[in-house]
Write a protein that holds these residues in place. Sequence first.
Motif, short mmCIF file in Angstrom:
data_model
loop_
_atom_site.label_atom_id
_atom_site.label_comp_id
_atom_site.label_asym_id
_atom_site.label_seq_id
_atom_site.Cartn_x
_atom_site.Cartn_y
_atom_site.Cartn_z
N LEU A 79 0.83 -1.20 0.00
CA LEU A 79 0.00 0.00 0.00
C LEU A 79 0.87 1.25 0.00
N VAL A 80 1.94 1.23 0.80
CA VAL A 80 2.85 2.38 0.87
C VAL A 80 3.49 2.64 -0.49
N SER A 81 3.92 1.58 -1.15
CA SER A 81 4.57 1.73 -2.45
C SER A 81 3.63 2.35 -3.47
N SER A 82 2.35 1.99 -3.39
CA SER A 82 1.39 2.56 -4.33
C SER A 82 1.12 4.04 -4.05
N MET A 83 1.30 4.46 -2.78
CA MET A 83 1.10 5.87 -2.43
C MET A 83 2.19 6.76 -3.03
N LEU A 84 3.43 6.29 -2.93
CA LEU A 84 4.58 7.13 -3.25
C LEU A 84 4.95 6.99 -4.72
N GLN A 85 4.11 7.53 -5.56
CA GLN A 85 4.33 7.51 -7.00
C GLN A 85 4.64 8.92 -7.48
N ALA A 90 0.78 18.80 -6.44
CA ALA A 90 0.89 18.61 -4.99
C ALA A 90 -0.39 18.03 -4.41
N ARG A 91 -1.55 18.53 -4.84
CA ARG A 91 -2.80 18.06 -4.25
C ARG A 91 -3.08 16.61 -4.63
N ARG A 92 -2.75 16.23 -5.84
CA ARG A 92 -2.97 14.84 -6.24
C ARG A 92 -2.05 13.91 -5.44
N ALA A 93 -0.81 14.34 -5.25
CA ALA A 93 0.12 13.54 -4.45
C ALA A 93 -0.36 13.41 -3.01
N LEU A 94 -0.88 14.52 -2.46
CA LEU A 94 -1.41 14.48 -1.10
C LEU A 94 -2.59 13.51 -0.99
N GLY A 95 -3.50 13.59 -1.95
CA GLY A 95 -4.66 12.71 -1.92
C GLY A 95 -4.26 11.25 -1.99
N ARG A 96 -3.28 10.95 -2.84
CA ARG A 96 -2.82 9.57 -2.99
C ARG A 96 -2.18 9.07 -1.70
N VAL A 101 -3.66 6.33 4.16
CA VAL A 101 -3.22 6.47 5.55
C VAL A 101 -4.42 6.50 6.48
N ALA A 102 -5.43 7.29 6.12
CA ALA A 102 -6.64 7.36 6.95
C ALA A 102 -7.32 6.00 7.01
N GLY A 103 -7.38 5.29 5.88
CA GLY A 103 -8.00 3.98 5.87
C GLY A 103 -7.27 2.98 6.75
N SER A 104 -5.93 3.00 6.71
CA SER A 104 -5.14 2.09 7.55
C SER A 104 -5.33 2.40 9.02
N SER A 105 -5.41 3.69 9.35
CA SER A 105 -5.55 4.09 10.75
C SER A 105 -6.90 3.73 11.33
N ALA A 106 -7.85 3.39 10.48
CA ALA A 106 -9.17 3.00 10.98
C ALA A 106 -9.12 1.71 11.77
N VAL A 107 -8.14 0.85 11.47
CA VAL A 107 -8.08 -0.46 12.14
C VAL A 107 -6.76 -0.72 12.84
N LEU A 108 -5.81 0.21 12.72
CA LEU A 108 -4.50 0.04 13.35
C LEU A 108 -4.14 1.28 14.15
N ASN A 109 -3.37 1.09 15.19
CA ASN A 109 -2.85 2.23 15.94
C ASN A 109 -2.05 3.12 14.99
N ASN A 110 -2.32 4.42 15.03
CA ASN A 110 -1.70 5.31 14.03
C ASN A 110 -0.24 5.61 14.30
N THR A 111 0.25 5.39 15.51
CA THR A 111 1.65 5.70 15.81
C THR A 111 2.62 4.88 14.97
N PRO A 112 2.51 3.54 14.92
CA PRO A 112 3.45 2.79 14.07
C PRO A 112 3.28 3.08 12.58
N ALA A 191 -10.34 18.48 3.22
CA ALA A 191 -9.87 19.81 3.62
C ALA A 191 -8.35 19.88 3.64
N LEU A 192 -7.70 18.80 4.08
CA LEU A 192 -6.24 18.78 4.08
C LEU A 192 -5.67 18.89 2.67
N VAL A 193 -6.27 18.15 1.75
CA VAL A 193 -5.79 18.19 0.37
C VAL A 193 -5.93 19.59 -0.22
N LEU A 194 -7.01 20.28 0.13
CA LEU A 194 -7.24 21.62 -0.41
C LEU A 194 -6.42 22.69 0.31
#
Length: 586
Positions: A79-85, A90-96, A101-112, A191-194
């Motif tokens: 998943l990380v590799s697909s993000m960093l393309q 800038a906004r498209r890169a942020l969205g990607r 990241v938000a989806g992963s944090s839904a089920v995992l502790n966000n610190t690691p 809002a972050l992307v914008l």
Amino acid sequence: MGWEAWLTLATIVAAVVVMAKDWLAPAPTLLGGVVVLLVSGVIDTEQALSGFSNPAPMTVAALFVVARAVEKTGALQPLVSSMLQDDGRARRALGRLLVPVAGSSAVLNNTPIVAMLVPQVSAWATRRGRSPAEFLMPLSFAAILGGLITVLGTSTNLVISGLLEAEGFDPIGVFEITKIGLPVAAVGVGALVLLAPRLLRTRAPARGDLETNVREFVVDMEVVTNGPVDGVTVEEGGLRHLAGVFLVQVRRGDDLIGPVGPTLVLRGGDRLRFVGRADEVIDLQSTRGLASAEQEHITLDTGRSAFFEAVVGASSPLVGKTLREAQFRGRYQAAVVAIHRAGMRVEGKLGEVRVRVGDTLLVLADPGFRSRWYDRNDFLLVSPLEAITPVGTRAALGVAAVLVAIIATATTGLFTLLEASLLGAFVLILGKVLTPGEARRSVDLDVVLLIAAAFGLGRAASESGLAGTLADGLVDGLGGLGIYGALAGLMLATVVLTELVSNAAAAAIMFPIAVTAAAEIGHDPRGFAIAIAVAASASFLSPIGYQTNTMVYGPGGYRFFDYARLGAPLTAIVLATTVVLEPVFW
């Protein structure tokens, strides 16, 4: 109010001041407050220890173990590799980056998750000529927002779930919070992307200082054969306590000696590597028996040593001490090359600088430094200067299966969330994905104790009548605005409190007030409780309000008020969205 309520209020205020001033870590502060209220008779033993018998702390501990297994096996690396393309916008890169990241944090502790991504995102941004500051703060904020999507996402959700259960309500279901958390997260990430490209300024990261000015930090000298230093120890040669620099390595032929002890006997031809500031090497330059061995290029990584960024967290034993007092070189077998604070390099003799929360230390050590210290409380984040991409292992599929099983069994009611989490952690240890030692170190004991202590403080607010009094005042003051006014007031108070103390403590203190206020206006207390969970997690205003914010502080080169520049509008958006949606669902 009776004396019990006044004493509880005084205890809470004192705890807030102590934590806001960084006089003591949050966990012992709240535990001390609970002890005061227990001894004074405001609460009894059962109420004081209610947090330790509640499922929330142990559930959080088990999920720490699961998150560590995900990080170790590289389960998220595809998943990380697909993000960093490569992407020119800038906004498209942020969205990607931010949506996964938000989806992963839904089920995992966000610190690691953030710890894993910071070095990779920093290296990716630098390679493309961009400042890591464009991405790291939004990365932290997106991880926080993702934690609102399910009850697994943050410890705050589990605290509120445990408090509801203690009051006789059903615990929060795995996806019960999703109906409000998902829209809030979606609006927040949008809002972050914008806003991030407009509001965030380009900053120089700590690692950029080292890469650009390495010759200011690393000084090579050679022992003159038959000179005054040839044949004497480091201590006898006066090289142990220099004012501007200190000795970290000795190269003798093909051998590299480091760390360097005071009893090492120097020989003619030895090449000595010192670290420090080039404009503070008066002692070194005046040492007889040493000659400059500077070359045109200095190699950062010799294969036997490497540079690291280490971010200091609130629970680190380094906080408040100088490097000399902490005996940094002896304890960590490493040398601090520079200290970055609030986006700037700290000037002066490094050994005399007192370390603060959020400081980023640029460290020269052997390559094993990260493996020894990255899962301990000494540092929130340890990342090599040259980012190494984690490689997924075969065990990653097994870890993913365990995570899916935890969610499925807890959602269907086959097991409680506590049972599913503990069983999942046990399977990972039994399957040798983690050793018992790794599992033990993955649990942030300070967080677990903080949550347990927060329950006792919340019970005191309820039992003493303080919560009822504050709820009455809130309803009287904002009652004319109905549910929306009361909810907005509660959430604003929670946001302020979470920036001063911690999200778990803020949730526990505000929970009884919210439940009482909801009952007084005839609203479902469950909805108000979940809104408190959202507000307590909405820590976007400072680098010290949430762990992931602190983790990106130095690597992004941010100034303190950079957080408020982006965080204030994001906080307003999150609160407004929650206030509008909560009455719709409850």
